[in-house]
Design an enzyme around this catalytic site. Structure first.
Site, PDB file in Angstrom:
ATOM      1  CB  CYS A  45      -0.006 -23.951  -5.950  1.00 19.33           C
ATOM      2  SG  CYS A  45       1.120 -23.586  -4.612  1.00 19.33           S
ATOM      3  NE  ARG A  65      -4.258 -21.175  -9.326  1.00 20.92           N
ATOM      4  CZ  ARG A  65      -5.125 -20.419  -8.648  1.00 20.92           C
ATOM      5  NH1 ARG A  65      -5.819 -19.494  -9.278  1.00 20.92           N
ATOM      6  NH2 ARG A  65      -5.280 -20.556  -7.348  1.00 20.92           N
ATOM      7  CD1 TRP A  78       3.312 -17.875  -4.392  1.00 18.65           C
ATOM      8  CD2 TRP A  78       4.321 -17.617  -6.344  1.00 18.65           C
ATOM      9  NE1 TRP A  78       3.887 -16.652  -4.382  1.00 18.65           N
ATOM     10  CE2 TRP A  78       4.511 -16.444  -5.569  1.00 18.65           C
ATOM     11  CE3 TRP A  78       4.872 -17.666  -7.612  1.00 18.65           C
ATOM     12  CZ2 TRP A  78       5.221 -15.349  -6.031  1.00 18.65           C
ATOM     13  CZ3 TRP A  78       5.576 -16.567  -8.079  1.00 18.65           C
ATOM     14  CH2 TRP A  78       5.754 -15.436  -7.290  1.00 18.65           C
ATOM     15  CG  ASN A 101      -3.842 -23.217  -4.467  1.00 18.59           C
ATOM     16  OD1 ASN A 101      -2.905 -22.621  -3.928  1.00 18.59           O
ATOM     17  ND2 ASN A 101      -4.911 -22.610  -4.944  1.00 18.59           N
ATOM     18  N   GLY A 102      -3.078 -24.031  -1.223  1.00 17.96           N
ATOM     19  CA  GLY A 102      -3.628 -23.421  -0.010  1.00 17.96           C
ATOM     20  C   GLY A 102      -2.593 -23.490   1.102  1.00 17.96           C
ATOM     21  CD  GLU A 143       2.111   2.471  -5.602  1.00 20.25           C
ATOM     22  OE1 GLU A 143       3.317   2.816  -5.566  1.00 20.25           O
ATOM     23  OE2 GLU A 143       1.682   1.626  -6.412  1.00 20.25           O
ATOM     24  CE  LYS A 155       0.828   0.323  -9.232  1.00 17.78           C
ATOM     25  NZ  LYS A 155       2.167   0.728  -9.000  1.00 17.78           N
ATOM     26  CD  GLU A 170       4.571   1.476 -11.898  1.00 22.32           C
ATOM     27  OE1 GLU A 170       3.449   1.378 -11.360  1.00 22.32           O
ATOM     28  OE2 GLU A 170       5.551   0.810 -11.550  1.00 22.32           O
ATOM     29  CG  HIS A 177       6.993  26.011   0.039  1.00 28.31           C
ATOM     30  ND1 HIS A 177       7.092  27.214   0.695  1.00 28.31           N
ATOM     31  CD2 HIS A 177       6.329  25.184   0.882  1.00 28.31           C
ATOM     32  CE1 HIS A 177       6.560  27.121   1.892  1.00 28.31           C
ATOM     33  NE2 HIS A 177       6.095  25.901   2.043  1.00 28.31           N
ATOM     34  CE  LYS A 237       5.270  -7.760 -10.727  1.00 27.13           C
ATOM     35  NZ  LYS A 237       4.318  -6.688 -10.366  1.00 27.13           N
TER      36      LYS A 237
HETATM   37  C1  BG6 Z   1       9.984  -2.214 -10.921  1.00 33.06           C
HETATM   38  C2  BG6 Z   1       8.559  -2.691 -11.106  1.00 33.06           C
HETATM   39  O1  BG6 Z   1      10.734  -2.659 -11.965  1.00 33.06           O
HETATM   40  O2  BG6 Z   1      10.515  -2.682  -9.680  1.00 33.06           O
HETATM   41  C3  BG6 Z   1       7.728  -2.117  -9.997  1.00 33.06           C
HETATM   42  O3  BG6 Z   1       8.052  -2.286 -12.374  1.00 33.06           O
HETATM   43  C4  BG6 Z   1       8.309  -2.528  -8.651  1.00 33.06           C
HETATM   44  O4  BG6 Z   1       6.391  -2.565 -10.118  1.00 33.06           O
HETATM   45  C5  BG6 Z   1       9.803  -2.190  -8.544  1.00 33.06           C
HETATM   46  O5  BG6 Z   1       7.608  -1.865  -7.620  1.00 33.06           O
HETATM   47  C6  BG6 Z   1      10.409  -2.861  -7.312  1.00 33.06           C
HETATM   48  O6  BG6 Z   1      10.328  -4.255  -7.483  1.00 33.06           O
HETATM   49  P1  BG6 Z   1      10.398  -5.229  -6.219  1.00 33.06           P
HETATM   50  O7  BG6 Z   1      10.257  -6.590  -6.802  1.00 33.06           O
HETATM   51  O8  BG6 Z   1      11.737  -5.001  -5.564  1.00 33.06           O
HETATM   52  O9  BG6 Z   1       9.276  -4.844  -5.308  1.00 33.06           O
END
Ligand code: BG6
Length: 616
Positions: free
Chosen positions: A2, A30, A79, A105-106, A485, A489, A492, A508, A611
């Site tokens: 937070c 935050r 948060w 915060n904590g 993963e 990255k 993305e 294959h 996001k």
């Molecule tokens: C995508 C994000 O839109 O959704 C990714 O760009 C994320 O970073 C994926 O992993 C899944 O989102 P969430 O919130 O369900 O984990």
């Protein structure tokens, strides 16, 4: 995670309400699910607070509208970690006499027992938060005759957990008392005039560049334009160095890092240490349900799906049952008429708002009697409403669009559940399980050591890759999840088509792409697949591949076959290997980050991405 902010001044020519509102707005990154402000005037507290983002709350109540003669205000942007993001759970919190207000915060780990003892003494609680015990404890100490500062000092001795807190009291309008333990707290000052406290420097940077950085187990008494520091261990006054901050505002919000993505990668050790504190009782609920389940599925999207692949591998090893991982968008199609009754579904979602994940869960619940175990980073998110049990990872808000620290806390959470299953099933000797548990506890430190000492090899790799448009990340076993993963990255943030793939399966077909100098990154923890992986490395090397390997510190064979090796500072034994998706992935996150910079891209704003995807 937070944000707290406070200001105390002797100046008449500043609009305190606007100062405190602007200050807390600069900390909104935050935490942004609720917000509140408290000010003091005529020996009374004036508290305004509500759930929602600040701009939403401003439409309903004006947080900046505080009594004109007030010279002190505290604010908080939340948060949620304990208690849903509702108005009543938002900070500040006060005591029964409404004389004391606290922003925090904590996490107060022993709040349940404290709350029980306080309730037995007749204290009435309004919220579900851990924070609310603090003003009530201070109230008791003051009724015992201690003064404001001593009451806070004695209260802090009763708390276990992490805190950065600020307290005000109507009978002490010339003071704010703050204290820090594990959660950040900084003090800004305009000497002789105004003093600020905040979770982070951006809150007061436009007002002053002079600041003190508080350390753990320190308390400070803030007066207008002056501050006194106390070491809580020795109860003695201490002198602290007054620093001048030369960051820009934007850089300050990123903690001095160039991008949120980099900041959040470096936050991983802290986020993981916070996540390690998840209640064992809750982990055991998950463990028991999985132990007694016949059919288990795990579903997610994006990075959460690859965290799920890693986590399901770890859990299966200790559970002795296979867990089927299905992308959330394919869940209904794949399971069409084969979803069994009494199935258990693990849903993993950082935001808890990904519509495909929610839809998968809603469909399953409509078809069969199923149990939903959810792992999310957001308290009260939509997905939690369809869940039987929820674990909230303690990563704090993740601003970078590409998931980084939340991936690590997701895999860590699934690994913590796996350890509890091992304890339940007693499949290994207790001493064996303890070694796994100790290795898992060391993962934050392993990442911290890597980030501190081994990043240069990442930049070397990025510079060698510059001219290669595409390449593979290859692995076997659990490291296939890590490779996938890593490939995501790089897609993305670096806009590179990088495929995370099975090293054995690449024979294959995909191996036909290999030409002289074609880069291949091998993820190579020395687990049971290592010997076979050596063969794969040699197959690709024989065709001219440029071999880049992610290996443990004392690796020998694959690093000898590699053009470049990136070394992860962890012991090379089974107790650590099983958790390598947690400790190896930061290297790939950084690789993607620096590759993005090399191509002039903004890692925080990946092209075409958001996001959270709330459309099908
Ligand atoms: C995508 C994000 O839109 O959704 C990714 O760009 C994320 O970073 C994926 O992993 C899944 O989102 P969430 O919130 O369900 O984990």
């Amino acid at each position: 995670m937070c944000g707290i902010f406070g200001v105390i001044t002797n100046q008449d020519n500043i609009s305190l309400g606007n100062v405190v509102l602007e200050g807390i707005k600069r900390l909104e990154y935050r935490g942004y699910d609720s917000c509140g402000v408290v000010s003091l005037s005529n020996s009374k507290l004036y508290i305004k607070k509500d759930s929602g983002k600040i701009e939403e709350i401003q439409k309903r109540i004006d947080l900046a509208e505080i009594p004109n003669n007030s010279k002190l205000a505290l604010a908080h942007t939340r948060w949620a970690t304990h208690g849903k993001p509702t108005r009543i759970n938002s900070h500040p919190h006060s005591d029964c006499s409404n004389k004391i207000a606290v922003v925090h915060n904590g996490i107060i780990e022993n709040f349940i027992e404290l709350r029980k003892a306080l309730s037995e003494r007749g204290h009435i609680f309004k919220s579900d938060t851990d924070t609310e015990v603090i003003p009530h404890l201070i109230e008791i100490k003051m009724k015992e005759g201690l003064d404001f500062k001593e009451s806070v000092v004695e209260t802090l001795k009763l708390l276990t957990g992490a805190y950065a807190l600020a307290v005000c009291h109507v009978d002490y309008p010339d003071s704010i008392i703050v204290a820090r333990k594990e959660s950040p707290l900084v003090i800004g000052i305009i000497e002789g005039k105004t003093t600020y406290c905040a979770s982070d420097i951006p809150a007061f940077l436009p007002l002053t560049r002079k600041c003190y950085i508080m350390d753990d187990d320190e308390l400070a008494i803030l007066k207008a334009g002056e501050v006194e520091f106390i070491n809580l261990k020795t109860n003695e006054k201490i002198e602290k160095e007054l620093k001048t901050i030369d960051w820009s505002i934007d850089a300050a919000e990123k903690g001095g890092y160039e991008h949120f993505m980099l900041k959040e990668i470096y936050e991983e050790p802290t986020a993981m240490k916070r996540t390690m504190k998840i209640s064992k009782d809750l982990l055991r609920i998950f463990a028991n349900i999985l132990w007694s389940a016949e059919n288990i599925y795990i579903t997610a999207a994006g990075t959460s799906f690859y965290a799920s692949l890693a986590g399901k591998f770890i859990i299966s090893r200790f559970l002795g049952k296979y867990i089927q991982a299905i992308e959330c968008s394919e869940f209904q199609t794949q399971l069409f008429n084969s979803l069994k009754n009494e199935s258990v579904i693990i849903a993993v979602s950082q935001s808890g708002e990904t519509i495909d994940t929610i839809e998968a869960i809603r469909w399953a619940k409509s078809k069969r009697n199923v149990k939903i175990l959810t792992i999310t980073n957001v308290v009260g998110s939509s997905l939690t409403r369809y869940s039987d049990h929820v674990i909230v990872t303690q990563a704090g808000p993740e601003i970078g669009v590409a998931a980084t620290k939340t991936y690590n806390t997701q895999v860590l959470t699934l690994a913590l559940i796996a350890i509890e299953i091992a304890k339940l099933r007693k499949i290994e000797l207790e001493s064996e399980i303890e070694k796994y548990e100790k290795a898992l506890e060391e993962t934050p430190q392993i990442i911290e050591n890597f980030l501190k000492n081994n990043v240069d090899s990442i930049k070397d790799v990025v510079n060698t890759l510059e001219k290669s448009v595409n390449f593979f990340i290859l692995a076997r076993g659990i490291s296939i999840a890590t490779a996938k993963e890593g490939g995501l990255k790089l897609k993305e943030v670096a806009c590179r088509f990088i495929e995370g793939y099975s090293a054995a399966h690449a024979k294959h077909g995909p191996i036909s792409l290999v030409r002289e100098g074609f880069p291949i990154i091998f993820i190579a923890p020395p687990d049971e697949t290592y010997q076979r992986l050596i063969g794969n490395v040699m197959e690709f090397k024989a065709r001219g591949g440029k071999i880049i390997s992610l290996v443990v510190e004392n690796d020998k064979y694959i690093s000898d076959l590699s053009n470049i090796s990136i070394r992860i500072p962890q012991p090379g034994n089974k107790y650590y290997n099983i958790f390598s998706p947690i400790t190896f992935t930061p290297a790939l996150q950084l690789l993607a980050y620096y590759a993005a910079l090399l191509h002039g891209l903004d890692p925080d704003k990946p092209l075409n991405l958001s996001k959270t995807v709330t459309v099908h």
